[in-house]
Design a protein around this motif. Structure first.
Motif, PDB file in Angstrom:
ATOM      1  N   ARG A 366      41.443  -9.613  72.827  1.00 40.90           N
ATOM      2  CA  ARG A 366      40.459 -10.523  73.399  1.00 40.90           C
ATOM      3  C   ARG A 366      39.138  -9.844  73.687  1.00 40.90           C
ATOM      4  NH1 ARG A 366      40.106 -12.760  77.480  1.00 40.90           N
ATOM      5  NH2 ARG A 366      39.267 -14.692  76.635  1.00 40.90           N
ATOM      6  N   THR A 367      39.111  -8.532  73.721  1.00 37.42           N
ATOM      7  CA  THR A 367      37.881  -7.846  74.080  1.00 37.42           C
ATOM      8  C   THR A 367      36.858  -7.959  72.956  1.00 37.42           C
ATOM      9  OG1 THR A 367      38.737  -5.750  73.219  1.00 37.42           O
ATOM     10  CG2 THR A 367      39.081  -6.214  75.564  1.00 37.42           C
ATOM     11  N   SER A 409      39.422 -16.362  66.400  1.00 39.53           N
ATOM     12  CA  SER A 409      40.346 -17.099  65.531  1.00 39.53           C
ATOM     13  C   SER A 409      41.263 -18.016  66.323  1.00 39.53           C
ATOM     14  CB  SER A 409      41.172 -16.116  64.693  1.00 39.53           C
ATOM     15  OG  SER A 409      41.944 -15.260  65.524  1.00 39.53           O
ATOM     16  N   ARG A 410      41.328 -17.824  67.640  1.00 39.96           N
ATOM     17  CA  ARG A 410      42.158 -18.668  68.493  1.00 39.96           C
ATOM     18  C   ARG A 410      41.324 -19.170  69.665  1.00 39.96           C
ATOM     19  NH1 ARG A 410      47.196 -20.423  66.650  1.00 39.96           N
ATOM     20  NH2 ARG A 410      48.108 -18.790  65.335  1.00 39.96           N
ATOM     21  N   ALA A 421      43.365 -16.011  78.794  1.00 38.50           N
ATOM     22  CA  ALA A 421      43.957 -15.371  77.628  1.00 38.50           C
ATOM     23  C   ALA A 421      43.396 -16.039  76.372  1.00 38.50           C
ATOM     24  CB  ALA A 421      45.482 -15.451  77.695  1.00 38.50           C
ATOM     25  N   GLY A 422      44.120 -15.881  75.251  1.00 39.06           N
ATOM     26  CA  GLY A 422      43.692 -16.503  74.002  1.00 39.06           C
ATOM     27  C   GLY A 422      42.620 -15.701  73.297  1.00 39.06           C
ATOM     28  N   GLY A 423      41.740 -16.389  72.549  1.00 36.61           N
ATOM     29  CA  GLY A 423      40.685 -15.720  71.810  1.00 36.61           C
ATOM     30  C   GLY A 423      39.614 -15.167  72.731  1.00 36.61           C
ATOM     31  N   ASN A 471      35.382 -21.645  69.151  1.00 36.31           N
ATOM     32  CA  ASN A 471      36.844 -21.589  69.113  1.00 36.31           C
ATOM     33  C   ASN A 471      37.474 -22.487  70.169  1.00 36.31           C
ATOM     34  OD1 ASN A 471      35.731 -19.846  71.023  1.00 36.31           O
ATOM     35  ND2 ASN A 471      37.513 -18.519  71.062  1.00 36.31           N
ATOM     36  N   GLY A 472      36.670 -23.019  71.087  1.00 35.97           N
ATOM     37  CA  GLY A 472      37.184 -23.952  72.081  1.00 35.97           C
ATOM     38  C   GLY A 472      37.841 -23.253  73.256  1.00 35.97           C
ATOM     39  N   THR A 473      37.872 -23.947  74.386  1.00 39.67           N
ATOM     40  CA  THR A 473      38.502 -23.440  75.607  1.00 39.67           C
ATOM     41  C   THR A 473      39.401 -24.512  76.190  1.00 39.67           C
ATOM     42  OG1 THR A 473      36.639 -21.976  76.123  1.00 39.67           O
ATOM     43  CG2 THR A 473      38.129 -22.540  77.924  1.00 39.67           C
TER      44      THR A 473
END
Length: 944
Positions: A366-367, A409-410, A421-423, A471-473
């Motif tokens: 994620r960084t 990508s996520r 978390a996530g992308g 990528n959306g949240t």
């Protein structure tokens, strides 16, 4: 271009004409009627015995009655006294390491500029030390609540430019006004702080009501860089540090790795003797910082709660290179050219206590990483047009590029109050920023008046490409029956009906650009009415593109009065001032408007809206009720939103979102937006104490109007959107805020002797506002009355102490810097969106009889929350009192820095040959020294 012509025609022409008229009128007043007589001036160069200039020497002019005026030699060694009445004077000059200079036979004639060069002799006997008392005076730029840091006192400041900026902001005191002061480097605004070894002098809070500056004077930081010298000299350094002396962070299981490797140096000298010189500085900083992650997450396999606690290394690299050339074109014109290059990069950014670096659900990092390159060219030309008129022209060209980004990508997963978390939240982005700034200032001394007028033109052009939000949240927020973690667990377990609370996603053209031009013209008159009274009056006018706020006149008025009439050394000076200061509406707001204009780039927010109460037949139901048709529409929209949210963890495409264009979010500037301005007034008492100590008490009142905020003008109200559902969320930047601030500043400066200097201040601050800036959004877009409360700048108490102590033990030098601040206020929010405006900044209410008792085994699912700040109801009921904005109080800050250094010399001792010659001839008090500061070019005034 048409607007630019209008600005130049209406602004510059008016003010230059006004300056000429005022100057002419002043000249007539001084020469007609016999009320006052023409004055003269005295200027010269302070040198050592080998002809090298001495920078920073204190020069004092004493008249027959004992009244004194004091000035300081600039980086060219030049000192100037203007507006001097004809008569007989004594001139004294002093500098650490030199014998006191005194000339009791100096005459100043009416209407003439007298020249007097001063030669200082090096003191031979170690026990003979001369230190002149600067004392207090009524000079406009000699306010004792200012702080001037130079020479050895600079060693007390941090070496790292970022830490140096933070320390200077702390020394400047809590922000006066909404934005605080600006940082100027060699007279240019928005300058990048140079390495400390390239700094000659730092001035803080000096002459706060000068019309030359647009921003509030209290908090203004002026940095002057080092020029070349008459001899080749340089230095180099290397430092190393690691975590060996660090303590363990209380939120980490082990001591985090950390390391710093810094090296660099500078070198300067003459290019052509008495004509030109150079100074170049190079610095390389490699720092391995760290981030700590300490949070509970849901295990993707077992769906149980798991604690994540680890530290990650965050490498930071910085390289800077800055040469400067000083050149004497002729006896009346000098040119200073400076180039600055800076490049920095950073990896593994974006992780924090509740933000993961490795995503446990998707297995991605994620960084993100970033790099930034800045280049600037500065040219300053100073011209002595006549003995009483000096003109200075400055030009700055800047270009910066910034690249950053991570894996998108996520989608991002935001479990409110638990973890993220996530992308990566930082998407790939590229920004190019080009700026130019042109200044032209003229100083004209006419008798007891010192006039200064001029103008500054600035232009910025930004090209910005970003995929932020593409990528959306997915947001998971708590409900009355479950916590945010429980909701996330239910979604992972595919529990029927369990969907994320909200999805926000952007798409479209990632490119946006903006350009903005602004100008400011001013006229300033410092009038020495009597030897113990100086009155300063000024007027500034400003304008900018991208907004229609044009009537931006900023008057300034200040005075300085010494008690005791014409006594030789005044012990007490009273100062006061009043001024209006405008702030620019930043180009970043127009950039956001251009990006989210509804067509260029679109932002969708998918969420379920609260279903309002159905109105009765007599429409007598509770306020905010809706008709059956409105309720049916909202229920249909919620069903469509659920179909999108149920796709988690996959973010929908823009094509899939097309049927839901009612969720489109646009941003724009309000049609009536105005430039915010602050009205500041101060009163201070300065007192000269024994042993070269001065004490100052200053009261500062600031009132800021038209402060910026962001507000959703199409948030749901009564079950419907005022602009219709098709318009979606419409966030406008408007200038509807206010700030009120009062400060009491107590300051003590002491220079007991050349080996012991200390400066310290205490600041009592109280600030209230209803917004904290353009990104501040009210909890209720339709009711701003509850927003007035503590401002984010309301740091109630702050204390700073620093200085230089040359100890008698082994030649060690101590430079302490102590900073103590009370905690900042912070906003307490529920993490919920109870009013459906898609902004999760709702504040709780104070718990009362309407708050139900908590029967759930999980307190987080209850309305009642018991906190150290009070008992709150996170789902306010009708009639309950919402807590004020910024109701929380963070912990205080205490920092102690102590630099211990020792200088070890090698080679022939500076001035050794001259000392030997002096000893042979029996001369006492003669010798030489290594010249500091600028090369001995021609005598000139430095407008700084």
């Amino acid at each position: 271009m048409h607007l630019l012509k209008q600005l130049l025609a209406s602004g510059l022409t008016f003010f230059f004409a006004l300056a000429l008229v005022a100057s002419f009128a002043t000249a007539q007043q001084l020469t007609v009627g016999g009320a006052q007589q023409p004055t003269g001036s005295l200027r010269g160069v302070v040198k050592d015995e080998q002809g090298g200039v001495v920078v920073g020497a204190t020069v004092t002019l004493v008249d027959a009655a004992g009244a004194e005026k004091t000035t300081t030699a600039n980086e060219e060694g030049v000192y100037t006294f203007s507006g001097v009445a004809p008569g007989h004077y004594t001139v004294r000059a002093s500098q650490s390491g030199f014998a006191l200079y005194e000339n009791a036979d100096v005459n100043v004639a009416s209407g003439r500029r007298e020249a007097l060069d001063i030669v200082l002799r090096l003191t031979v006997t170690e026990e003979v030390k001369v230190q002149a008392e600067t004392g207090v005076s009524t000079e406009a730029e000699n306010n004792q609540n200012a702080l001037v840091i130079k020479d050895k006192d600079l060693d007390a400041l941090p070496d790292d430019p970022d830490d140096l900026a933070a320390a200077l902001q702390a020394l400047a005191g809590p922000a006066a006004g909404p934005n605080g002061g600006q940082i100027y480097v060699d007279g240019f605004s928005n300058g990048q702080i140079p390495p400390k070894d390239a700094i000659r002098e730092i001035r803080i809070n000096q002459n706060p009501f000068s019309a030359e500056y647009d921003q509030i004077g209290f908090g203004r930081i002026e940095i002057l860089t080092r020029p070349g010298s008459d001899r080749f000299r340089g230095q180099t350094f290397f430092s190393f540090s690691d975590e060996s002396l660090n303590s363990r962070d209380p939120f980490a299981n082990r001591r985090a790795p950390s390391q710093g490797r810094n090296f660099g140096g500078n070198f300067g000298g003459p290019i052509q003797k008495k004509k030109s010189s150079f100074f170049v500085n190079f610095e390389k900083r490699d720092t391995d910082n760290n981030s700590i992650i300490n949070t509970d997450i849901i295990d993707p396999t077992t769906l149980g709660l798991e604690l994540i606690n680890r530290t990650i290394v965050v490498p930071f690299r910085r390289t800077s290179f800055s040469p400067r050339v000083d050149y004497a074109i002729n006896k009346n014109n000098t040119l200073v050219a400076r180039y600055n290059y800076s490049h920095n990069s950073q990896r593994n950014t974006g992780a924090s206590e509740q933000v993961l670096d490795i995503d446990p659900f998707f297995g991605i990092t994620r960084t993100s990483a970033s790099q930034n390159t800045e280049q600037s060219v500065q040219l300053t030309e100073t011209a002595i047009l006549t003995p009483t008129i000096i003109n200075e022209t400055r030009l700055q060209l800047e270009r910066s590029t910034r690249q950053s980004g991570g894996d998108i990508s996520r989608p991002v997963i935001n479990v409110s109050g638990a973890f993220t978390a996530g992308g990566a939240s930082s998407a790939p982005a590229h920004n190019t920023n080009k700026q130019w700034e042109l200044q032209n200032y003229t100083t004209w001394v006419r008798g007891m008046h010192s006039l200064k007028f001029g103008a500054r033109l600035r232009d910025v052009s930004i090209t910005d490409t970003t995929q932020s939000g593409f990528n959306g949240t997915f947001v998971f927020a708590g409900t009355p029956t479950q916590t945010s973690l429980d909701l996330f667990r239910a979604v992972l377990a595919h529990t029927p009906g369990a969907v994320p609370t909200q999805l926000s996603i952007s798409g479209g053209d990632p490119l946006a650009d903006v350009s903005q031009f602004d100008m400011g013209a001013f006229l300033q008159d410092d009038w020495r009415v009597r030897p113990n009274l100086t009155v300063s009056a000024g007027l500034r006018y400003e304008n900018q593109t991208n907004i229609s706020s044009a009537f931006n006149f900023a008057p300034r008025l200040a005075f300085a009065y010494s008690l005791g009439g014409k006594q030789a050394r005044p012990k007490t000076v009273l100062r006061g001032g009043f001024g209006v200061f405008y702030q620019r509406v930043g180009e970043n707001l127009t950039l956001s408007e251009n990006r989210f204009n509804g067509t260029n780039q679109q932002q969708f927010i998918i969420t379920q809206r609260p279903v309002p109460v159905l109105c009765g037949a007599d429409s007598s139901a509770s306020p905010g009720c809706a008709t059956a048709a409105q309720v049916a529409t909202i229920q249909a929209q919620n069903a469509a939103a659920v179909s999108i949210l149920s796709q988690y963890p996959n973010a929908p495409t823009i094509a899939q979102l097309s049927p839901f264009r009612q969720a489109l979010t646009t941003r724009r500037l309000a049609d009536d937006i105005q430039a915010p301005y602050s009205i500041q007034s101060t009163f201070s008492v300065e007192r000269q104490l024994p042993h070269n100590m001065t004490a100052t008490a200053t009261y500062i009142n600031t009132r800021t109007l038209h402060m910026l905020r962001s507000r959703n003008i199409n948030a749901p109200f009564g079950g419907a959107r005022p602009l219709g559902d098709a318009a979606g969320n419409v966030f406008i930047y408007e200038s509807s805020g206010i700030l009120k601030q009062n400060q009491l500043r107590l300051q003590v400066n002491t220079r007991l002797n050349p080996k012991f200097t200390l400066f310290g201040f205490y600041n009592l601050n109280k600030a209230n506002s209803d917004t904290d800036g353009f990104n501040s959004t009210p909890a209720n877009s339709y009711d701003l009355s509850g927003e007035y409360g503590r401002a984010s700048s309301d740091i109630r108490h702050s204390f700073n102490l620093g200085g230089n102590i040359d100890s008698p033990w082994w030649g060690l030098r101590f430079n302490p810097l102590i900073t103590v601040n009370a905690g900042r206020p912070f906003n307490i929010t529920t993490g919920l969106d109870n009013n459906g405006d898609t902004t999760f900044n709702d504040r709780p209410a104070f718990a009362d009889a309407q708050t139900p008792a908590c029967a759930s085994p999980n307190p987080a699912a209850c309305d009642l929350h018991v906190t150290p700040f009070g008992n709150f109801d996170i789902r306010p009921k009708p009639g309950q009192t919402i807590i004020p904005r910024n109701f929380g109080q963070a912990t205080g800050f205490f920092s102690v820095n102590m630099r211990v250094s020792k200088t070890v010399g090698f080679g022939e001792r500076a001035g050794g040959r001259a000392r030997a010659a002096a000893a042979t001839t029996g001369a006492k008090g003669q010798g030489t020294t290594t010249a500091k500061g600028a090369a001995p070019t021609t005598a000139q005034d430095n407008a700084q």
